[in-house]
Scaffold this active site. Structure first.
Site, short mmCIF file in Angstrom:
data_model
loop_
_atom_site.label_atom_id
_atom_site.label_comp_id
_atom_site.label_asym_id
_atom_site.label_seq_id
_atom_site.Cartn_x
_atom_site.Cartn_y
_atom_site.Cartn_z
N ASP A 97 -12.42 34.82 42.16
CA ASP A 97 -11.80 33.61 41.64
C ASP A 97 -11.69 32.65 42.81
OD1 ASP A 97 -10.47 31.90 39.84
OD2 ASP A 97 -8.50 32.67 40.42
N ASP A 99 -10.43 28.77 43.75
CA ASP A 99 -9.68 27.61 43.29
C ASP A 99 -9.52 26.58 44.39
OD1 ASP A 99 -9.04 28.52 40.66
OD2 ASP A 99 -7.46 29.79 41.48
#
Length: 176
Positions: A97, A99
Site C-alpha cells: 500500500d 499513500d
C-alpha cells in the site's frame, strides 16, 4: 525540487521484501528520488481486523518541479499493481500500500488525491514513522506539527505500533 512524504505498508507474504521492492521501484521513477526512510514498524490492522499485522514505514522523496503529484500517484498505483496489490476488501490485506501523505506545504483536494492524507492525524502507523523523519513538519490545513499530532493521539493507539528496525535488517527475515 519538492519534498513528498509517502506511507508504505504490507501485510501479506514477505512483507519486508514488498516494502523493499516498492522503494526500489519508487527510486527508479522519472523525476523521483528516495532521500530517507524510517524504520519499519509492526502495526495492528485498522478497520478490517481479520488479517495479519502490517509492516509500515514512511519514505521522504524529492520530486522534480515538473512532476505533478497526480502523476506521482499514478506511478505509485502502477507499482502497487506490479506488486500484485488486490483491492477486494476495504482496508483489507495487501501486498503493498503506497499513500501520498504530504507534498511540501500544499493542500490538494482532487477526487483522486487528497493531501495531506485525510486520515493522517488519526493513524499511529503513519504518525510514528513520519515523526521519526520529520517531527517539526507543519501539516498544512491542520497547522500543527507532526509531533503535535502524534502527542494528541490516544495512548491506546500507540500500543499497537512496535519498531522492528531498519528495512535492511529485516530483508532476510522469514515472514509469512
Amino acid at each position: 525540487m519538492k519534498d513528498v512524504m509517502i506511507g508504505l505498508g504490507s501485510n501479506i507474504g514477505a512483507k519486508s521484501d514488498y516494502l523493499n521492492q516498492a522503494l526500489v521501484k519508487i527510486n527508479g521513477l522519472d523525476q523521483v528520488a528516495v532521500k530517507q526512510v524510517s524504520q519499519v514498524y509492526q502495526t495492528e490492522p485498522v478497520g478490517y481486523k481479520d488479517q495479519d499485522d502490517f509492516y509500515n514505514m514512511v519514505a521522504a522523496l524529492e520530486i522534480e518541479e515538473g512532476k505533478a503529484p497526480l502523476k506521482l500517484l499514478e506511478d505509485l498505483l502502477a507499482i502497487e499493481a506490479d506488486l500484485d496489490r488486490k483491492r477486494t476488501i476495504k482496508n483489507g490485506p495487501r501486498t503493498i500500500d503506497l499513500d501520498v501523505l504530504l507534498v511540501e506545504d500544499q493542500e490538494i483536494d482532487d477526487p483522486k488525491l487528497q493531501v495531506p492524507h485525510p486520515r493522517l492525524q488519526d493513524r499511529a502507523f503513519v504518525l510514528v514513522p513520519l515523526a521519526e523523519l520529520a517531527p517539526n513538519y507543519l501539516v498544512p490545513g491542520l497547522n500543527k506539527t507532526v509531533s503535535d499530532l502524534l502527542d494528541e493521539l490516544d495512548q491506546a493507539d500507540l500500543t499497537g505500533v512496535k519498531a522492528l528496525g531498519q528495512l535492511t535488517d529485516l530483508a532476510n527475515d522469514s515472514e509469512g
